[in-house]
Structure formats: C-alpha cells, structure tokens
Scaffold this active site. Structure first.
Site, mmCIF file in Angstrom:
data_model
loop_
_atom_site.group_PDB
_atom_site.id
_atom_site.type_symbol
_atom_site.label_atom_id
_atom_site.label_comp_id
_atom_site.label_asym_id
_atom_site.label_seq_id
_atom_site.Cartn_x
_atom_site.Cartn_y
_atom_site.Cartn_z
ATOM 1 N N ASP A 161 2.891 0.179 -11.742
ATOM 2 C CA ASP A 161 2.457 0.522 -10.402
ATOM 3 C C ASP A 161 3.227 1.711 -9.836
ATOM 4 O O ASP A 161 4.391 1.576 -9.460
ATOM 5 C CB ASP A 161 2.634 -0.700 -9.492
ATOM 6 N N ASP A 360 -2.221 7.459 -8.004
ATOM 7 C CA ASP A 360 -1.909 6.039 -8.099
ATOM 8 C C ASP A 360 -2.429 5.450 -9.405
ATOM 9 O O ASP A 360 -3.579 5.668 -9.770
ATOM 10 C CB ASP A 360 -2.523 5.304 -6.905
#
Ligand SMILES: *[C@@H]1O[C@H](CO)[C@@H](O)[C@H](O)[C@H]1NC(C)=O
Ligand SMILES: *[C@@H]1O[C@H](CO)[C@@H](O)[C@H](O)[C@H]1NC(C)=O
Length: 480
Positions: A161, A360
C-alpha cells in the site's frame, strides 16, 4: 556515355514525389503512435483464465546490488482464497466496490473531508451489494507481497500500500482476527519480537496510539468505514526472501482486526511517512511491477535496485500536509495524440496542499476530478465513434460491446509529466473487460474532490520505480 539529364520538370516531379512519400510515411508514423491495436480476444481470454489456476511464473529479474532487497509480488487473483465464483461480472463488481471504499478512505485524509475519528466504530453493513467486501476499508488490496516476519522467519501474504505508512499483521492471541491464508503470526515463537514502549520515537510517530498499563505502545489504524486494526506496536526482523533481512522494523501486531478482507495477513505500508517500510529501512528507492490483475504471474517488489534505463521520468512531489501520499507531477493527458485542454490548476498540487495527483497501488481505476474526467472522456468518445457503444457499468459511463471482434483500433492515451516526458499507455491499461461476454469500459472515473488518483489498472505491466533520493518516479513499460 549519355548522362541522365534532369530537366526542370522532372526535378519538380521528383521533389513532389519525395514530399508525398515523406508526408504519407510521417502520417503512418503518427497514426501508429496516436492509435494502437487493442487485442480484444487476448484481453477476454485473460479475463476468462482468471478462474483457472496456473503455475505462477516470474518474468523479470533486474540487477541486484549488495544492499538490494526483493520480494515476490502476487496479484490477488493468484491467491487461493480469491477463487470464489466463476462469474467475471461479479468479480468486477467486487473489485469496484473495494475500489470505491478505497477512494473514500484516501479522500478522507485530505482537508476537504473530516478525518475519521479515533476509536469510533461506524458500520454500514448494507452499503455494498457484494458479500466479498469484508475489508473494504483496507482498500482494494489487489497486490500482495510475500514477506518474512520474525526469527525464524515465517512468510506471509501482505497487501502492498503506497497510500499508508504503518505495516501490521494479525497476531496471536486473537481477540478478533479475520480469515487469512497463512497461519496467524505468533510473536512468542519469534526470538526477535520486541514490544515498543510508549516513550519511543516510533510510538510518538503514530497517528493514533495509546499506552498500556505496563507502559507498552498500542497502535490503531482506522480505515474510516469501521474497519480497523489494534494491537501492540513492536519491532521485528523483516526478511526479504533470500535477498536479506532487516532487524528492528516497527510493525503493528494486531490482536483486534475488524472489517478487513480475507486472505492477506496484513499490510505493508509503502507511503512517504516516517513509519513506512521504505523510510524505516532507509531505502534510496523501491519499485514494483503490477502484473495484469487477471494473470497468475508474479513479479517483484524491490528496494534499492537501479531503475531500468528506459524509464519515463516524472517528478515525485511531496505535500507537507500529507506526508504519506506519493504525488506525481502530472501536467497533461492526451488522447489520440491530441492534448486534452486541461487547465493546469485542476491537476496541480496547490501550495495550500490541496489538489494534485497521487499514485496509488491500492486504487484500481484512475480517478480524475470531475471536470478533467469529462474532458478526457469526451476526447476518447469522439475518437471511438467507430466502436459499438454499450451501456454504462457501475462507475463507468463509457463502455463498448466488442463481442465477436478480435482486434480494434483505439486512440492512444498518454500522460504528460512536468519535465516534458510522456508515458503512453497500452490499450489494456484503459479498456478493461467488465464481463466475459465482450463488454469493455474506459477505465477512468471522476471524483468530486480536488485530489486525483492514478490507479493500478493504469500501472499494469509497468515497473514503477520511486527514486526517493532524487525525487523521481520512473515508469518502465514491459518490465514485470
Ligand atoms: C544490468 O546492468 C548492466 C550493466 O550495468 C546493463 O547493461 C543491463 O542492461 C542491466 N540489466 C537490466 C535488466 O537492467
Ligand atoms: C453474475 O453476477 C452478476 C452480478 O452479481 C449477476 O447479475 C449475474 O446473474 C451472474 N451470472 C451468473 C451466470 O450467475
């Protein structure tokens, strides 16, 4: 011997024919560049294969130096726990529901939305149609690294992440643990597990922390929609397959983990804050390659390896008010070789910390602020009038019925970065199948806030290198 004589007339003809040749060949060249062939049947075949297990294979090995570290990286679909149904429409809807929750969580960090309040549990059980979204708040979590924790090292699948910092995994004894594919980590079986006290710098760096009666540091990470993990903050040895191990990395040992999805043991924070894994191991760089989400191949997550020489470079920007996010210096988007007229103020990171574009790993579909999305979509639609349109699907409003076609010509979509470099995406990174019957959608969407997010569909098949020492992001197509 008679010399060939060039008359004025024949010279004019020669020049004219040369001009014609030049102009037609440059037209071909432009066409090749601005339009690409999209292999519909290959993409569909890949989508259908997602339900048939294959042996995972790694395709790319880069140059390792002594201090480089590497982990294998798996798409979610290669995990046994992900084989829930044979229905690709259902799979797509589940992915998009996770994605929606992810985006709302990311946006909750910006100034435009209230921050999730600590220790407050709000549940919305009926918000999504799909039963597969336990763990919605954690984000789409489409890619998992295989990482070793403790000594002797035990291996776990952890979500990677780039949008958060704290790494954590589920820990025994479980007050509340969700299902995961590996046995749950037992800190008492590790000789290197060391709880952190409340007085440590690591404990002070947490957004949400508490102190136990014994003076040990308790961490909590809340994901805004009621999902959270709580437990001891501790240091452990983290190992990177055969490439090395790093002692004393602060991680969360989660005894109470709720609302998180099945499968992974926890999460690896690759954000820009102090507590992220790259920051803690003082990495100069890290890179990952996200294989096609429907493939069963694996790739790698690497630290401190040289980026490929052919990388398209973009500035890696920092936002002092949100240190976690990795911002990319995007200045424009072009469709079919034509720049979409996007006012730069709509995608620039403002001096007040608003707006900008983050990259992301956990968001699937790139979100552009609404005005920008509309411009890009309209440009794409205007150049795809030859393709049979189909109705919208979930958040997608631009879809095509390519059933029965094996290949079609589509306009190239490219990102322009400050510094002047351009990244052209392969068609599979912006036209994605949403069912197994030939319906494909333009994989971009609008978002109401000022923050835009470059998602992982657009990063597929590309090695994305974060040069933390020089503040560049490198994109190298075909380096998985
Ligand atoms: C590895 O390094 C050598 C020499 O530095 C270079 O020529 C080669 O292209 C590199 N290979 C990869 C896969 O980057
Ligand atoms: C597949 O899933 C979708 C969405 O949940 C559903 O509408 C459809 O009926 C399913 N198809 C089959 C063949 O089960």
């Amino acid at each position: 011997m008679a010399q060939p004589r060039i008359t004025g007339l024949s010279l004019a003809r020669l020049i004219l024919s040369l001009l014609l040749v030049t102009s037609s060949s440059s037209q071909d060249h432009d066409d090749q560049h601005h339009f690409q062939v999209f292999h519909v049947s290959d993409s569909l075949q890949q989508a259908r294969q997602v339900f048939s297990p294959n042996l995972a294979q790694s395709l790319y090995f880069s140059n390792y130096s002594a201090d480089s570290l590497s982990l294998t990286l798996h798409p979610r679909s290669s995990l046994p726990s992900d084989r829930y149904s044979n229905n690709y429409t259902f799979l797509t809807l589940s992915r998009l529901a996770r994605d929606d929750a992810r985006v709302r969580w990311l946006l909750s960090h910006t100034r435009d939305s209230p921050a999730p309040s600590p220790y407050k549990r709000v549940r919305h059980p009926d918000q999504f149609e799909s039963p597969l979204i336990s763990g919605i708040g954690l984000g789409s979590g489409e890619y998992f690294a295989r990482i070793g924790v403790g000594r002797p090292a035990k291996e776990f699948y952890m979500v990677i992440d780039t949008g958060s910092d704290v790494s954590w995994l589920q820990c025994q004894p479980c007050y509340d643990c969700y299902q995961q594919s590996d046995p749950i980590f037992d800190s008492s079986a590790s000789s290197t597990y060391e709880p952190l006290t409340c007085k440590t710098e690591q404990c002070a760096s947490l957004d949400i922390s508490a102190c136990s009666r014994m003076g040990s540091c308790i961490y909590q990470v809340s994901y805004g929609d009621g999902s959270y993990t709580v437990g001891n903050f501790a240091t452990e040895t983290i190992s990177f397959g055969a490439t090395g191990a790093v002692p004393n990395v602060a991680i969360g040992c989660g005894h109470d983990n709720e609302g998180l999805f099945s499968g992974s043991a926890g999460l690896l924070g690759l954000g820009g804050g102090k507590l992220s894994l790259p920051s803690q191991i003082k990495a100069n760089s890290f890179s990952y390659c996200l294989v096609n989400r429907d493939s069963s191949s694996t790739s790698t997550l690497e630290f401190n390896t040289a980026r490929p020489a052919d990388a398209v470079l973009a500035p890696l920007l920092r936002n002092p008010s949100i240190k976690t996010f990795r911002y990319v210096g995007l200045t424009g988007i072009s469709v079919g070789g034509r720049a979409v007229p996007i006012p730069s103020s709509l995608i620039a990171l403002g001096s007040d910390g608003r707006g900008g574009v983050i990259i992301d790993s956990g968001t699937s579909v790139t979100r552009l602020r609404t005005e920008v999305y509309s411009l890009v979509r309209d440009a794409f639609r205007s150049m795809t009038q030859n393709l049979p349109p189909a109705g919208g699907f979930s958040l997608f409003d631009t879809c095509y019925n390519l059933n029965g076609m094996s290949r079609v010509k589509v306009p190239t979509l490219s990102f322009q970065f400050s510094g002047g470099k351009t990244l052209s995406l392969p068609p599979t990174n912006y036209l994605i199948p949403v069912d197994d019957g030939g319906k494909f959608c333009f994989a971009f969407a609008g978002t109401s806030g000022p923050l835009s997010i470059m998602g992982n569909v657009q990063q597929q098949g590309t090695r994305v290198s974060f040069d933390l020492a020089n503040n560049y992001i490198g994109f190298s197509p075909n380096k998985c």
